[in-house]
Write an enzyme that holds these catalytic residues in place. Structure first.
Site, PDB file in Angstrom:
ATOM      1  N   LEU A   1       0.582  -1.417   0.141  1.00  0.00           N
ATOM      2  CA  LEU A   1       0.051   0.280   0.125  1.00  0.00           C
ATOM      3  C   LEU A   1       0.951   1.468  -0.029  1.00  0.00           C
ATOM      4  O   LEU A   1       0.564   2.149  -0.686  1.00  0.00           O
ATOM      5  CB  LEU A   1      -0.988   0.223   1.283  1.00  0.00           C
ATOM      6  CG  LEU A   1      -2.101  -0.698   1.120  1.00  0.00           C
ATOM      7  CD1 LEU A   1      -2.974  -0.433   2.362  1.00  0.00           C
ATOM      8  CD2 LEU A   1      -2.919  -0.341   0.088  1.00  0.00           C
ATOM      9  N   ALA A   2       1.907   1.202   0.798  1.00  0.00           N
ATOM     10  CA  ALA A   2       2.443   2.439   0.984  1.00  0.00           C
ATOM     11  C   ALA A   2       3.497   2.908  -0.231  1.00  0.00           C
ATOM     12  O   ALA A   2       3.644   3.731  -0.958  1.00  0.00           O
ATOM     13  CB  ALA A   2       3.466   2.522   2.252  1.00  0.00           C
TER      14      ALA A   2
ATOM     15  N   ARG B   1      -7.327  -3.920  20.610  1.00  0.00           N
ATOM     16  CA  ARG B   1      -6.776  -5.115  20.517  1.00  0.00           C
ATOM     17  C   ARG B   1      -5.742  -5.524  21.722  1.00  0.00           C
ATOM     18  O   ARG B   1      -5.778  -6.672  22.092  1.00  0.00           O
ATOM     19  CB  ARG B   1      -5.807  -4.882  19.145  1.00  0.00           C
ATOM     20  CG  ARG B   1      -6.722  -4.597  18.083  1.00  0.00           C
ATOM     21  CD  ARG B   1      -5.823  -4.495  16.723  1.00  0.00           C
ATOM     22  NE  ARG B   1      -6.959  -4.613  15.560  1.00  0.00           N
ATOM     23  CZ  ARG B   1      -6.573  -4.397  14.318  1.00  0.00           C
ATOM     24  NH1 ARG B   1      -5.440  -4.362  14.231  1.00  0.00           N
ATOM     25  NH2 ARG B   1      -7.404  -4.405  13.450  1.00  0.00           N
TER      26      ARG B   1
ATOM     27  N   HIS C   1       0.873  -9.438  14.896  1.00  0.00           N
ATOM     28  CA  HIS C   1       0.183  -9.121  13.739  1.00  0.00           C
ATOM     29  C   HIS C   1       0.798  -8.084  13.153  1.00  0.00           C
ATOM     30  O   HIS C   1       1.175  -7.819  11.913  1.00  0.00           O
ATOM     31  CB  HIS C   1      -1.125  -8.702  14.286  1.00  0.00           C
ATOM     32  CG  HIS C   1      -2.089  -8.220  13.103  1.00  0.00           C
ATOM     33  ND1 HIS C   1      -2.265  -8.955  11.876  1.00  0.00           N
ATOM     34  CD2 HIS C   1      -2.842  -6.938  12.892  1.00  0.00           C
ATOM     35  CE1 HIS C   1      -2.899  -8.053  11.010  1.00  0.00           C
ATOM     36  NE2 HIS C   1      -3.394  -7.005  11.488  1.00  0.00           N
TER      37      HIS C   1
ATOM     38  N   GLU D   1       4.299   0.621   7.360  1.00  0.00           N
ATOM     39  CA  GLU D   1       4.682  -0.043   8.656  1.00  0.00           C
ATOM     40  C   GLU D   1       6.268  -0.015   8.883  1.00  0.00           C
ATOM     41  O   GLU D   1       6.536  -0.170  10.123  1.00  0.00           O
ATOM     42  CB  GLU D   1       4.212  -1.662   8.560  1.00  0.00           C
ATOM     43  CG  GLU D   1       4.264  -2.299   9.841  1.00  0.00           C
ATOM     44  CD  GLU D   1       3.637  -3.780   9.541  1.00  0.00           C
ATOM     45  OE1 GLU D   1       3.219  -4.188   8.740  1.00  0.00           O
ATOM     46  OE2 GLU D   1       3.880  -4.529  10.826  1.00  0.00           O
TER      47      GLU D   1
ATOM     48  N   LEU E   1      -4.100   0.617   7.111  1.00  0.00           N
ATOM     49  CA  LEU E   1      -4.352   0.984   5.655  1.00  0.00           C
ATOM     50  C   LEU E   1      -4.302   2.483   5.486  1.00  0.00           C
ATOM     51  O   LEU E   1      -3.867   3.054   4.705  1.00  0.00           O
ATOM     52  CB  LEU E   1      -5.568   0.216   5.362  1.00  0.00           C
ATOM     53  CG  LEU E   1      -5.628  -1.154   5.347  1.00  0.00           C
ATOM     54  CD1 LEU E   1      -7.027  -1.836   4.769  1.00  0.00           C
ATOM     55  CD2 LEU E   1      -4.746  -2.066   4.727  1.00  0.00           C
TER      56      LEU E   1
END
Lengths: 252, 646
Positions: free
Chosen positions: B51-52, B338, B409, B433, B449
């Site tokens: 994505l990045a 989370r 994760h 990330e 995202l």
């Protein structure tokens, strides 16, 4: 479980290939097919033999990296399931399984089960996008899209680009892959501006690499995302219309 | 900024002037621009095309820069961003439920347990609006209401419905959007794409990043590539745990080797444990599969009230079930963040109330929701997730509750970057990330995202000009510069060493053993004695790795997946030690970093803001020896409070 695997081994694109037989004897039903191959590879390395090369990455059925012919079927016996999501509980103790790379002239073998699928990217480059530069988009809710249209576009967009459709096709055609992208964008208002040039350009590039579609429908049966061949009809219609549209554009 | 010095130095995040909501605008006005006609005179390397990376490459290409994009995949469409299921946040307030940029900012800072940088988080919330617009314009088929407008749902850590989604495949659809945008630029000739190439070093000349050295994974050829600037978009390092939700090839090599070339590594101990993964079922398991957090919208989490109750779930009456999240956190219930949900599940299992064949899960039960909404509605919302669960476990979640357990994760740590997303090596940027940036000590659902795309589409294309503008007219450093040759030689030496070792154990074996150590000592709960033991065990195993590795085939001039893995595992060994060292130094509990010594009477994490309100950024000396630098976190706009979700 004890599973015997006959695997296609080929050291390079131009090297001759052959089947080799290996036995995995500590297979549990909870293991995925790829984890069984991992286990065989661990044993090959400890015996001083070269492990089997195969592509895989996400191992949750979405990246499209993995894929192999398992007993002659792309991604194996289950419908709508990528190889990484195929678990060994679907096989029986003592089974012999034949494993081969995707068979398609557009996908030359790189090594063992790894093939070159870059021709699929060439099709996307030809027009599989909406031309919109970053930062120039209007508010997202400006153009309503009926839910059934968005859902249908999504059904087409779900393609993971694994190449199973090509491998399963007796002609090595890439119609289902190309059609899923063409249909996804052609159904949405955002895709209308380039609708016909997209269909024409993508199909033209597809035909440079891949075989012809003769409606066997093996692609739909092999697709891990169960994408419908109806989209191929949609693509063909747009391709045909494109011939008139493009001619008109040229005359202007 | 200049190269940081010795221990104790304070880092400057270069936060722009003005009030929070004006900082990004002020910054865009203050930074230097590159004239459109001059952009083609600059070359930028982008490593990683998730994505990045793909959004950055596409946008930089659109702007007119020459972009060289590298990925180890056979196609950029395979990057692991594709596996993100749940959704992407945006402060659109389409539902008029009280959402705003400010609330998204506030939720994210609070969710991150006050260990993120206010200015960055605010910018992220601002840009979230444009991300959705951009994705919709590209044709990303987000879920819609019957009236044709965009649908949203809720995620952990928020009381508003701001998460946009495309069934359970949001990451896939967003990634395909930026992959297509990038291939459009490939066709236009502004982006050159190098697939099946792995970056193995960053080259630094006179303190600036000037290029990278890559290996062609098919031929083994090692080549140098120079550029005016380099953008690393290579993802996180959860695979240091071996079993994680990351793709099996996800690795830390690019950022780790950049770190060894001078880029600081920030907050390495902040790793997020995701609460809803399918529990491990057997020894040879290669990865853990996440079930989207969105399932917690309708699923209720419970365990049997009595330890050792091993009746099938449908035979446990309602009053003998403990819906422990609803009991402990009534306001947020099953939608607590989370880290909170993960720790609660671990406690249940530690109390011998775990379920499933290995007693290593808790139930995520849709029985009530199916009764209330009907099977069709549930199938419409989560159908593909249910199918995936059924594929993996063989159980039908429409009939019996899912079993879930937490798993590593997402990593909030990464290369330290300033507001421009520049690392401490000028010319070297880290986005998505790969940087430590916006998440703090914990990441809220549907914010990864958002960050990847904000960095790639909007931030880096703007901020990189500030670095490039003064370089106009300067040619990239030629690749026959001795520093390139030195990097190439070092890479060849490492490869030759791996091949010459002829030990007895595979890289995969070492990776699995390393992962066990990291999970046990630097996992969901950490303690000083555990971490010290972890460091010792990592060092011991690393020595074995250096002496007993076996790589087959014994050649690098072909596709050699065992060799690729050896290099990645070698880096995980070094990084894992730093993760433990960072966790040891942080004498507090924050978000995903829970030190057993620092908890309240109720077992909630205890932050120590007076002592630890900073980013810990580590400078590399040699393996086992790092200097700590700090960036003080100042909170002008949110009040630091104990995080409570009751």
């Amino acid at each position: 479980m004890r599973i015997t695997v006959r695997v296609w081994r080929q050291t390079g694109p131009s090297a001759p290939g052959r089947f080799e037989t290996y036995v995995a004897d500590r297979v549990s039903g909870e293991m995925s097919f790829l984890e069984m191959l991992d286990q065989i590879n661990e044993e090959l390395i400890s015996d001083g033999d070269e492990p089997i090369a195969f592509d895989s990455d996400c191992r949750e059925g979405i990246c499209g990296s993995c894929g192999m012919m398992i007993n002659g079927r792309a991604h194996g016996p289950l419908t709508a399931t990528a190889t990484c999501q195929l678990h060994m509980r679907h096989f029986r103790d003592g089974d012999e399984i034949v494993v081969e790379p995707w068979r398609a002239s557009a996908f030359p073998v790189i090594k063992d089960l790894v093939v070159n699928r870059s021709s699929l990217d060439r099709i996307i480059e030809a027009g599989g996008y909406v031309s919109v530069n970053t930062g120039s988009a209007p508010d997202a809710n400006l153009i309503p899209i009926p839910k059934d249209v968005a859902d249908r576009a999504f059904d087409a967009a779900a393609c993971i680009g694994c190449g199973a459709c090509v491998a399963a096709c007796p002609n090595g055609a890439a119609q289902l892959f190309t059609a899923s992208k063409v249909a996804h964008l052609d159904m949405l208002p955002q895709g209308q501006a380039e609708r016909y040039s997209r269909a024409a350009d993508m199909v033209d590039v597809m035909e440079q690499y891949f075989g012809s579609c003769t409606n066997f429908a093996e692609c739909e049966a092999a697709c891990p995302k169960a994408i419908s061949i109806d989209f191929i009809a949609m693509m063909n219609r747009d391709y045909l219309k494109a011939q008139f549209h493009i001619r008109r554009k040229r005359q202007v | 900024m200049s190269q940081p010095g010795a221990s104790g130095d304070v880092l400057d995040g270069r936060i722009p002037r003005g009030p929070l909501h004006d900082k990004w605008d002020n910054h865009r006005f203050d930074i230097k621009l590159v004239n459109p006609a001059n952009k083609r005179r600059f070359t930028i390397i982008v490593v990683g095309t998730g994505l990045a990376g793909a959004s950055a490459a596409a946008t930089l290409g659109e702007l007119g820069y020459n972009v060289e994009a590298f990925t180890y995949h056979d196609s950029p469409r395979r990057a692991h961003s594709i596996a993100a299921q749940g959704g992407i946040n945006a402060a659109k307030n389409y539902r008029s439920d009280g959402d705003s940029i400010w609330r998204l900012f506030y939720d994210t800072v609070k969710g991150g347990d006050y260990r993120s940088r206010e200015a960055n988080v605010y910018r992220l919330a601002q840009l979230s609006l444009e991300i959705i617009d951009q994705a919709v314009a590209q044709g990303v088929p987000f879920a819609r209401e019957y009236g044709g407008l965009l649908d949203t749902r809720s995620f952990g850590g928020a009381q508003v419905s701001r998460t946009f989604y495309a069934r359970g495949q949001t990451g896939q659809q967003l990634l395909l959007g930026c992959y297509q945008a990038m291939l459009r630029q490939v066709d236009a000739g502004t982006v050159r794409l190098h697939t099946r190439h792995e970056m193995l070093d960053v080259v630094v000349v006179d303190g600036r990043a000037v290029g990278v050295v890559v290996r062609d994974l098919l031929t083994g050829e090692i080549t140098s590539h120079s550029a005016h600037a380099i953008v690393l978009a290579t993802g996180g390092y959860s695979n240091s745990f071996f079993l994680s939700t990351n793709a099996v090839n996800s690795n830390a090599t690019a950022i780790w080797r950049a770190h060894k070339k001078g880029a600081l590594f920030a907050n390495p101990c902040f790793t997020q444990i995701h609460p809803t993964c399918i529990p491990q079922s057997e020894e040879f398991q290669s990865k853990l599969t996440l079930m989207s957090e969105s399932l917690r919208n309708d699923g209720r989490i419970w365990v049997p009230a009595d330890p050792g109750d091993d009746r099938p779930p449908n035979q446990v009456p309602a009053d003998e079930r403990d819906y422990y999240l609803e009991r402990m956190y009534p306001a947020f219930g099953n939608l607590v963040p989370r880290d909170v949900a993960s720790r609660a599940a671990k406690r249940m299992i530690d109390q011998e109330r775990g379920v499933g064949p290995l007693n290593n899960g808790v139930y995520l039960d849709f029985g009530d929701a199916i009764g209330r909404l009907g099977r069709d509605t549930i199938a419409d919302r989560y159908g593909n997730l249910f199918q995936m669960y059924e594929r993996i476990t063989g159980d039908d979640p429409y009939q019996v509750p899912m079993r879930i357990y937490p798993a590593p994760h997402y990593t909030m740590g990464g290369l330290w970057v300033d507001y421009n997303l520049s690392t401490t090596v000028p010319g070297l940027y880290a986005i998505g990330e790969a940087n430590f940036s916006d998440h703090g000590a914990n990441r809220l659902g549907a914010s990864a995202l958002m960050q990847g795309l904000a960095d790639g589409y909007f931030i880096i294309p703007t901020t990189i000009g500030d670095y490039l503008a003064p370089l106009l007219g300067e040619a990239p450093v030629p690749t026959d510069h001795p520093e390139f040759e030195r990097s190439e030689r070092a890479i060849r030496d490492q490869i030759d060493r791996f091949i010459a070792l002829k030990g007895t154990r595979s890289a995969a074996w070492f990776h699995r053993e390393l992962g066990r150590i990291v999970w046990e000592h630097c996992g969901m709960m950490r303690s000083r004695p555990g971490l010290e033991k972890g460091v010792a065990e990592i060092r011991g195993l690393r020595d074995e790795f250096r002496n007993d590795l076996r790589v087959l085939p014994q050649t690098s001039e072909t596709l050699n997946q065992a060799l690729e893995r050896a290099g990645r595992v070698a880096d995980f060994f070094e990084l894992a030690e730093l993760m433990c060292i960072d966790a040891l130094h942080r004498d507090e509990s924050a978000g995903g970093h829970f030190r057993e010594e620092y908890q309240t009477e109720n077992g909630e994490p205890q932050r120590r803001d007076d002592d630890f309100s900073y980013v810990a950024a580590w400078a590399f000396n040699r393996v086992g020896e790092w200097d700590l630098l700090k960036e003080d976190l100042t909170f002008e706009y949110v009040e630091l409070k104990t995080r409570t979700y009751e």
